[in-house]
Design a protein around this motif. Structure first.
Motif, PDB file in Angstrom:
ATOM      1  N   TYR A 372       0.893  -1.578   0.073  1.00 42.30           N
ATOM      2  CA  TYR A 372      -0.185   0.526   0.025  1.00 42.30           C
ATOM      3  C   TYR A 372       0.774   1.517   0.227  1.00 42.30           C
ATOM      4  O   TYR A 372       0.519   2.355  -0.379  1.00 42.30           O
ATOM      5  N   ARG A 373       2.184   1.311   0.860  1.00 43.68           N
ATOM      6  CA  ARG A 373       2.802   2.248   0.709  1.00 43.68           C
ATOM      7  C   ARG A 373       3.288   2.657  -0.432  1.00 43.68           C
ATOM      8  O   ARG A 373       3.574   3.971  -1.347  1.00 43.68           O
ATOM      9  N   ASP A 374       3.582   1.921  -1.395  1.00 39.13           N
ATOM     10  CA  ASP A 374       4.321   1.517  -2.800  1.00 39.13           C
ATOM     11  C   ASP A 374       2.835   2.298  -3.673  1.00 39.13           C
ATOM     12  O   ASP A 374       3.234   3.381  -4.290  1.00 39.13           O
ATOM     13  N   ARG A 375       1.930   2.090  -3.357  1.00 39.08           N
ATOM     14  CA  ARG A 375       1.259   2.698  -3.829  1.00 39.08           C
ATOM     15  C   ARG A 375       0.344   3.447  -4.365  1.00 39.08           C
ATOM     16  O   ARG A 375       0.161   4.483  -5.091  1.00 39.08           O
ATOM     17  N   ARG A 376       0.589   4.090  -2.614  1.00 41.15           N
ATOM     18  CA  ARG A 376       0.377   5.493  -2.278  1.00 41.15           C
ATOM     19  C   ARG A 376       0.514   6.498  -3.215  1.00 41.15           C
ATOM     20  O   ARG A 376       0.406   7.308  -3.157  1.00 41.15           O
ATOM     21  N   ASP A 377       2.357   5.734  -3.176  1.00 41.13           N
ATOM     22  CA  ASP A 377       3.257   6.523  -3.881  1.00 41.13           C
ATOM     23  C   ASP A 377       3.690   7.445  -4.483  1.00 41.13           C
ATOM     24  O   ASP A 377       3.467   8.067  -5.405  1.00 41.13           O
ATOM     25  N   ARG A 378       2.783   6.075  -6.081  1.00 43.93           N
ATOM     26  CA  ARG A 378       2.901   6.127  -7.096  1.00 43.93           C
ATOM     27  C   ARG A 378       1.196   6.453  -7.216  1.00 43.93           C
ATOM     28  O   ARG A 378       1.654   7.928  -8.567  1.00 43.93           O
ATOM     29  N   LEU A 379       0.764   7.081  -6.518  1.00 48.62           N
ATOM     30  CA  LEU A 379      -1.352   7.914  -7.188  1.00 48.62           C
ATOM     31  C   LEU A 379      -0.601   8.727  -6.471  1.00 48.62           C
ATOM     32  O   LEU A 379      -0.988   9.526  -7.816  1.00 48.62           O
ATOM     33  N   VAL A 380      -0.089   9.896  -5.916  1.00 49.01           N
ATOM     34  CA  VAL A 380       0.760  10.265  -5.400  1.00 49.01           C
ATOM     35  C   VAL A 380       1.643  11.089  -6.628  1.00 49.01           C
ATOM     36  O   VAL A 380       1.096  12.615  -7.181  1.00 49.01           O
ATOM     37  N   ARG A 381       2.070  10.515  -7.132  1.00 45.37           N
ATOM     38  CA  ARG A 381       3.223  10.918  -7.583  1.00 45.37           C
ATOM     39  C   ARG A 381       2.645  11.050  -9.198  1.00 45.37           C
ATOM     40  O   ARG A 381       2.727  12.062  -9.679  1.00 45.37           O
ATOM     41  N   ALA A 382       1.520  10.435  -9.673  1.00 48.50           N
ATOM     42  CA  ALA A 382       0.686  10.291 -10.181  1.00 48.50           C
ATOM     43  C   ALA A 382      -0.966  11.323 -10.676  1.00 48.50           C
ATOM     44  O   ALA A 382      -0.612  12.599 -11.566  1.00 48.50           O
ATOM     45  N   LEU A 383      -0.881  12.600  -9.248  1.00 43.54           N
ATOM     46  CA  LEU A 383      -2.025  13.307  -9.216  1.00 43.54           C
ATOM     47  C   LEU A 383      -1.501  14.486  -9.317  1.00 43.54           C
ATOM     48  O   LEU A 383      -1.934  15.705 -10.014  1.00 43.54           O
ATOM     49  N   ALA A 384       0.151  14.218  -8.761  1.00 41.95           N
ATOM     50  CA  ALA A 384       0.890  15.892  -8.662  1.00 41.95           C
ATOM     51  C   ALA A 384       1.025  15.795 -10.193  1.00 41.95           C
ATOM     52  O   ALA A 384       1.160  17.151 -10.779  1.00 41.95           O
ATOM     53  N   ALA A 385       1.674  15.076 -11.823  1.00 44.08           N
ATOM     54  CA  ALA A 385       1.557  15.790 -12.694  1.00 44.08           C
ATOM     55  C   ALA A 385       0.899  15.520 -12.884  1.00 44.08           C
ATOM     56  O   ALA A 385       0.796  16.263 -14.458  1.00 44.08           O
ATOM     57  N   GLN A 386      -0.886  14.919 -13.408  1.00 43.30           N
ATOM     58  CA  GLN A 386      -1.714  14.684 -13.864  1.00 43.30           C
ATOM     59  C   GLN A 386      -2.756  16.685 -13.401  1.00 43.30           C
ATOM     60  O   GLN A 386      -3.217  16.767 -14.037  1.00 43.30           O
ATOM     61  N   LEU A 387      -2.917  16.368 -12.573  1.00 43.82           N
ATOM     62  CA  LEU A 387      -3.590  17.108 -11.491  1.00 43.82           C
ATOM     63  C   LEU A 387      -2.786  18.214 -10.999  1.00 43.82           C
ATOM     64  O   LEU A 387      -2.897  17.850  -8.517  1.00 43.82           O
ATOM     65  N   PRO A 388      -2.148  18.948 -11.358  1.00 43.44           N
ATOM     66  CA  PRO A 388      -1.692  19.517  -9.966  1.00 43.44           C
ATOM     67  C   PRO A 388      -2.032  21.333  -9.487  1.00 43.44           C
ATOM     68  O   PRO A 388      -1.332  21.870  -8.546  1.00 43.44           O
ATOM     69  N   ASP A 389      -2.735  21.353  -9.741  1.00 43.02           N
ATOM     70  CA  ASP A 389      -3.874  21.767  -9.496  1.00 43.02           C
ATOM     71  C   ASP A 389      -4.870  21.573  -8.131  1.00 43.02           C
ATOM     72  O   ASP A 389      -5.904  22.631  -7.405  1.00 43.02           O
ATOM     73  N   ALA A 390      -4.164  20.609  -8.151  1.00 40.62           N
ATOM     74  CA  ALA A 390      -5.981  19.240  -7.298  1.00 40.62           C
ATOM     75  C   ALA A 390      -4.799  18.861  -6.065  1.00 40.62           C
ATOM     76  O   ALA A 390      -4.198  17.717  -6.368  1.00 40.62           O
ATOM     77  N   PRO A 391      -4.361  20.021  -4.552  1.00 33.68           N
ATOM     78  CA  PRO A 391      -3.359  19.251  -3.362  1.00 33.68           C
ATOM     79  C   PRO A 391      -4.180  17.775  -3.238  1.00 33.68           C
ATOM     80  O   PRO A 391      -5.777  17.834  -2.898  1.00 33.68           O
ATOM     81  N   VAL A 392      -3.596  17.070  -2.646  1.00 32.97           N
ATOM     82  CA  VAL A 392      -3.247  15.985  -1.751  1.00 32.97           C
ATOM     83  C   VAL A 392      -3.361  16.213  -0.213  1.00 32.97           C
ATOM     84  O   VAL A 392      -2.734  16.546   0.071  1.00 32.97           O
ATOM     85  N   SER A 393      -4.150  15.574   0.801  1.00 28.51           N
ATOM     86  CA  SER A 393      -3.914  15.483   2.203  1.00 28.51           C
ATOM     87  C   SER A 393      -4.668  14.025   2.879  1.00 28.51           C
ATOM     88  O   SER A 393      -4.740  13.524   1.942  1.00 28.51           O
ATOM     89  N   GLY A 394      -4.486  13.969   4.041  1.00 31.69           N
ATOM     90  CA  GLY A 394      -3.980  12.965   4.677  1.00 31.69           C
ATOM     91  C   GLY A 394      -3.763  11.094   4.535  1.00 31.69           C
ATOM     92  O   GLY A 394      -4.107  10.512   3.699  1.00 31.69           O
TER      93      GLY A 394
END
Length: 475
Positions: A372-394
């Motif tokens: 889950y740690r690896d998957r979370r990291d991959r998801l966070v990277r993809a969100l930052a690359a494709q949706l830079p104006d949508a920050p993540v939390s939690g």
């Protein structure tokens, strides 16, 4: 012709009516025809051999073979040499009450909804071996009804495991095995109601299903706001008469916050002051990535906290195994007020006990934590690359994160557009019980998302968000 998956040359219940309703073979024929036309006996079903059905009905074999022959001639049945007689009729059903049709819910290809672990990672072989060992080795005396509270062996092992892994202070006697956290909350609410409690404070926002369970138990769920420090304990003073509160101190859902130390102490002080109780939902405390483990609140005051937990987020909700740890004075009350409560099957309880005792459960959790740690990291990277104006939390723990969206985006439209793309996401607003919402975004679960689909899922999400932006602009 499709073949029914049930009733293959098995028992068949039909009503022959009264003896004065005509010759026996006609009554058999009418009963079979009615069962077929109503859909109770489905197309493809293999009917019992004539000798077997005659014995079940207490009639001659001739009456059954005659009825079968006439129904073959009428097109209701199909008879082949060397094979069973099967239903083949596919006309319209008789009018009247329709038989409910089971419909398979279509599953989204990209699962970003919260609430599930990685179902692909369920330890099938390990679980099957554990169940097989219990079936083979368990004494016949263990195969009866378990005592109230669950099998003693599992309760003892859970007490040891929770003390070691979560800092819980309890004994086997005060561990109660149940079906799930919702089942545990329902049981506790019934006990609370018997003690005159009328309301339960609930984190706002929070898990909607638990509020529904509280209300169904006859208690009023009272929203209590949360922020970056978890439940706003000071707000409890504004709810006169409140003596119970449901919270997730280790990892709040959906905001993903941790109840800060000063509020943990304040919450227990509040419970002592009002002679109340805290229901601690410990739902995914095992999965932490960027912070140290947080001990269960229950260990700070076992007399004022009921801890609730299940296997739904660690193994699978399909197992239907959960537990609650109650203050000693509550245990007898819980068992007396819920004597008819359903327990997980004894063999499943013993299988899970075997996993606990062998260390197999711990090994599974460690492997999942890294996955889950690896998957979370991959998801966070993809969100930052494709949706830079949508920050993540939690993102420090758990199996989900919050994606904050610009005010110009219609989140409800995003959810609908995502569903059209076979992408499952959740609107953060859906977890609020009040209209006073400061949050605007999506809850994205990554527990059941395939690793190879992360980037593609985020691509579909980006397209859905763009549609949501246009929807808000058009409105």
């Amino acid at each position: 012709m499709s073949v029914s998956r049930t009733n293959l040359a098995g028992d068949l219940l039909i009503d022959l009516g009264r003896q004065g309703d005509g010759p026996l073979h006609e009554r058999v024929k009418r009963a079979l025809r009615s069962a077929i036309r109503s859909g109770r006996v489905e197309v493809g079903t293999a009917l019992p051999p004539s000798r077997q059905l005659a014995g079940d009905l207490g009639c001659s074999r001739w009456a059954v073979t005659e009825a079968y022959g006439q129904l073959v001639a009428e097109g209701y049945l199909e008879a082949r040499r060397g094979s069973a007689t099967r239903v083949r009729w596919s006309g319209d059903r008789d009018g009247g009450a329709e038989r409910p049709v089971a419909r398979r819910v279509s599953e989204a290809r990209f699962d970003l909804a919260p609430g599930l672990p990685d179902l692909r990672a369920f330890p099938r072989r390990r679980w099957a071996d554990a169940v097989r060992a219990q079936v083979t080795n368990t004494a016949f005396t263990e195969l009866g009804y378990p005592p109230p509270g669950g099998h003693p062996r599992l309760r003892g092992l859970l007490a040891e495991y929770l003390g070691r892994s979560r800092g819980v202070s309890t004994t086997a006697q005060d561990v109660t095995v149940c079906l799930s956290v919702t089942d545990g909350v329902r049981r506790v609410c019934r006990a609370l109601r018997g003690q005159g409690v009328t309301a339960v404070g609930c984190e706002e926002p929070g898990w909607t299903r638990l509020r529904q369970v509280i209300r169904a138990a006859g208690l009023e769920p009272v929203p209590v706001r949360t922020d970056d420090g978890g439940l706003r304990v000071d707000d409890l003073a504004g709810h006169t008469g409140l003596r119970a509160v449901l919270a997730a101190p280790a990892h709040q859902f959906p905001l993903g916050t941790v109840l800060v130390p000063e509020r943990r102490a304040a919450l227990l002080d509040w419970a002592r002051r009002v002679d109340g109780v805290v229901l601690e939902d410990d739902y995914d405390a095992e999965f932490r990535y960027d912070r140290r483990p947080v001990a269960a609140l229950q260990g700070m005051d076992p007399s004022r906290v009921v801890l609730l937990k299940s296997l739904s987020k660690t193994l699978s909700p399909a197992l239907g195994i959960g537990w609650l740890v109650a203050p000693p004075r509550w245990t007898d009350t819980l068992h007396r007020t819920d004597q008819a409560a359903i327990q997980p099957p004894v063999l499943d309880q013993l299988a899970f006990a075997a996993l606990l005792e062998s260390g197999g459960y711990d090994r599974h959790l460690r492997a999942c934590r890294q996955r889950y740690r690896d998957r979370r990291d991959r998801l966070v990277r993809a969100l930052a690359a494709q949706l830079p104006d949508a920050p993540v939390s939690g993102i420090a723990a758990g199996l989900h994160l919050i994606l904050r969206l610009p005010a110009a985006v219609d989140t409800a439209a995003v959810v609908r557009s995502a569903a059209a793309r076979s992408l499952s996401v959740a609107d953060l607003a859906a977890y609020h019980a009040t209209e006073d919402r400061a949050d605007h975004g999506l809850v994205l679960g990554y527990g059941n998302l395939a690793d190879g689909m992360v980037e593609q899922a985020v691509g579909h999400l980006r397209a859905a968000i763009e549609e949501g932006r246009q929807s808000r602009a058009g409105g």
